[in-house]
Scaffold this motif. Sequence first.
Motif, mmCIF file in Angstrom:
data_model
loop_
_atom_site.group_PDB
_atom_site.id
_atom_site.type_symbol
_atom_site.label_atom_id
_atom_site.label_comp_id
_atom_site.label_asym_id
_atom_site.label_seq_id
_atom_site.Cartn_x
_atom_site.Cartn_y
_atom_site.Cartn_z
ATOM 1 N N ALA A 49 103.806 -28.324 9.922
ATOM 2 C CA ALA A 49 103.079 -27.066 9.722
ATOM 3 C C ALA A 49 101.797 -27.317 8.943
ATOM 4 C CB ALA A 49 103.964 -26.065 8.985
ATOM 5 N N HIS A 50 101.875 -28.166 7.931
ATOM 6 C CA HIS A 50 100.702 -28.454 7.115
ATOM 7 C C HIS A 50 99.628 -29.176 7.924
ATOM 8 C CE1 HIS A 50 98.343 -29.156 3.558
ATOM 9 N NE2 HIS A 50 98.391 -30.467 3.726
ATOM 10 N N GLU A 51 100.041 -30.127 8.770
ATOM 11 C CA GLU A 51 99.066 -30.848 9.587
ATOM 12 C C GLU A 51 98.385 -29.899 10.578
ATOM 13 O OE1 GLU A 51 98.680 -34.477 12.829
ATOM 14 O OE2 GLU A 51 100.393 -34.456 11.464
ATOM 15 N N ALA A 52 99.169 -29.011 11.190
ATOM 16 C CA ALA A 52 98.578 -28.040 12.118
ATOM 17 C C ALA A 52 97.592 -27.140 11.390
ATOM 18 C CB ALA A 52 99.679 -27.211 12.777
ATOM 19 N N TYR A 53 97.939 -26.747 10.173
ATOM 20 C CA TYR A 53 97.036 -25.915 9.366
ATOM 21 C C TYR A 53 95.722 -26.643 9.087
ATOM 22 C CZ TYR A 53 94.987 -24.051 5.098
ATOM 23 O OH TYR A 53 94.100 -23.578 4.170
ATOM 24 N N LEU A 54 95.797 -27.920 8.709
ATOM 25 C CA LEU A 54 94.585 -28.695 8.422
ATOM 26 C C LEU A 54 93.709 -28.839 9.665
ATOM 27 C CD1 LEU A 54 96.003 -31.530 6.133
ATOM 28 C CD2 LEU A 54 94.689 -29.525 5.438
ATOM 29 N N ARG A 55 94.345 -29.054 10.818
ATOM 30 C CA ARG A 55 93.581 -29.149 12.059
ATOM 31 C C ARG A 55 92.913 -27.805 12.382
ATOM 32 N NH1 ARG A 55 94.390 -33.771 15.027
ATOM 33 N NH2 ARG A 55 96.087 -35.129 14.306
ATOM 34 N N GLY A 56 93.628 -26.717 12.074
ATOM 35 C CA GLY A 56 93.040 -25.397 12.265
ATOM 36 C C GLY A 56 91.828 -25.186 11.381
ATOM 37 N N CYS A 57 91.902 -25.634 10.140
ATOM 38 C CA CYS A 57 90.763 -25.512 9.217
ATOM 39 C C CYS A 57 89.562 -26.302 9.720
ATOM 40 C CB CYS A 57 91.158 -26.001 7.827
ATOM 41 S SG CYS A 57 92.335 -24.943 6.970
ATOM 42 N N TYR A 58 89.819 -27.495 10.263
ATOM 43 C CA TYR A 58 88.730 -28.328 10.785
ATOM 44 C C TYR A 58 88.021 -27.628 11.942
ATOM 45 C CZ TYR A 58 86.352 -32.197 13.111
ATOM 46 O OH TYR A 58 85.400 -32.984 13.697
ATOM 47 N N SER A 59 88.792 -27.011 12.834
ATOM 48 C CA SER A 59 88.191 -26.289 13.954
ATOM 49 C C SER A 59 87.485 -25.030 13.483
ATOM 50 C CB SER A 59 89.256 -25.937 14.995
ATOM 51 O OG SER A 59 89.784 -27.103 15.591
ATOM 52 N N PHE A 60 88.075 -24.344 12.521
ATOM 53 C CA PHE A 60 87.496 -23.089 12.038
ATOM 54 C C PHE A 60 86.090 -23.284 11.496
ATOM 55 C CE2 PHE A 60 86.580 -20.250 8.474
ATOM 56 C CZ PHE A 60 86.604 -19.034 9.121
ATOM 57 N N MET A 61 85.865 -24.368 10.764
ATOM 58 C CA MET A 61 84.572 -24.538 10.105
ATOM 59 C C MET A 61 83.443 -24.750 11.107
ATOM 60 S SD MET A 61 84.608 -28.320 8.354
ATOM 61 C CE MET A 61 84.515 -29.825 9.334
ATOM 62 N N LYS A 62 83.764 -25.056 12.385
ATOM 63 C CA LYS A 62 82.721 -25.250 13.393
ATOM 64 C C LYS A 62 82.166 -23.921 13.893
ATOM 65 C CE LYS A 62 84.569 -29.673 14.997
ATOM 66 N NZ LYS A 62 85.055 -30.439 16.174
ATOM 67 N N GLY A 63 82.989 -22.878 13.906
ATOM 68 C CA GLY A 63 82.487 -21.527 14.107
ATOM 69 C C GLY A 63 82.167 -21.079 15.520
ATOM 70 N N THR A 64 82.254 -21.970 16.527
ATOM 71 C CA THR A 64 81.956 -21.532 17.889
ATOM 72 C C THR A 64 83.148 -20.748 18.438
ATOM 73 O OG1 THR A 64 82.906 -23.441 19.037
ATOM 74 C CG2 THR A 64 80.637 -23.660 18.234
ATOM 75 N N PRO A 65 82.952 -19.943 19.485
ATOM 76 C CA PRO A 65 84.089 -19.206 20.060
ATOM 77 C C PRO A 65 85.244 -20.124 20.467
ATOM 78 C CG PRO A 65 82.036 -18.332 20.922
ATOM 79 C CD PRO A 65 81.673 -19.552 20.138
ATOM 80 N N GLY A 66 84.919 -21.262 21.092
ATOM 81 C CA GLY A 66 85.960 -22.193 21.500
ATOM 82 C C GLY A 66 86.693 -22.807 20.322
ATOM 83 N N ASP A 67 85.945 -23.141 19.281
ATOM 84 C CA ASP A 67 86.572 -23.737 18.096
ATOM 85 C C ASP A 67 87.446 -22.724 17.366
ATOM 86 O OD1 ASP A 67 85.673 -26.516 18.007
ATOM 87 O OD2 ASP A 67 83.670 -25.670 17.790
ATOM 88 N N LEU A 68 87.027 -21.463 17.338
ATOM 89 C CA LEU A 68 87.867 -20.442 16.719
ATOM 90 C C LEU A 68 89.156 -20.256 17.498
ATOM 91 C CD1 LEU A 68 85.252 -17.741 15.652
ATOM 92 C CD2 LEU A 68 86.415 -19.409 14.201
#
Length: 205
Positions: free
Chosen positions: A10-29
């Motif tokens: 769960a923690h690893e998935a959360y960290l990967r989500g944070c990495y994608s979130f910071m990019k901000g594009t519709p696909g990354d969100l």
Amino acid sequence: AAAPTVNPEAHEAYLRGCYSFMKGTPGDLETAEKYFDTAIAKDPTYAPAYAGRSWVWNARNQMGFASYQEAAPKARAAALKGVELDANSALIQAALASVRTFIDWDWEGARGSWQLALDLNPSDAMAQVSYAHFLLIMGHGEEALIHSRKAATLDPFDPTVLGLHAAVLYFERLYDESIEVYREGLRIQKDNPILINGIWNAYFM
């Protein structure tokens, strides 16, 4: 000694989500949301994943990637679920503060949540720069600059943090400095929508 056991998947998935979130594009969100949902599926009691999900829907609302009618209840529900699980989490309080600021326009409630989030973790760059935007809304530009500059110092490699910091500089009419920060962010991620839109406005002014 009182720290709860964390599911590593769960923690690893959360960290990967944070990495994608910071990019901000519709696909990354969209990718970020999938990772946060994966974290929740792995551990439904893992509060940070709900904070991440709330941030995703708040971002979609702010950037026009989803309608207010769709985004608002989802951002709010995720933040409130996080509070239910861990009210002492800085991440959760920052997510709730963001909902109260940009979704509910509950200024007094937002102020309390931002202050609690930063008391719990003053080193959260996203919370610092988001609080700076709250302060701008409240008409406290000089104080906003203090928190915004701190955010950029705390995490100079997050393009979204840099974009939000540059926006504070822009609204305070520090256009040259704003452009410099936007350029730095675009060197990290050339397709970040906050940076692209922001630098266009700064050049125009």
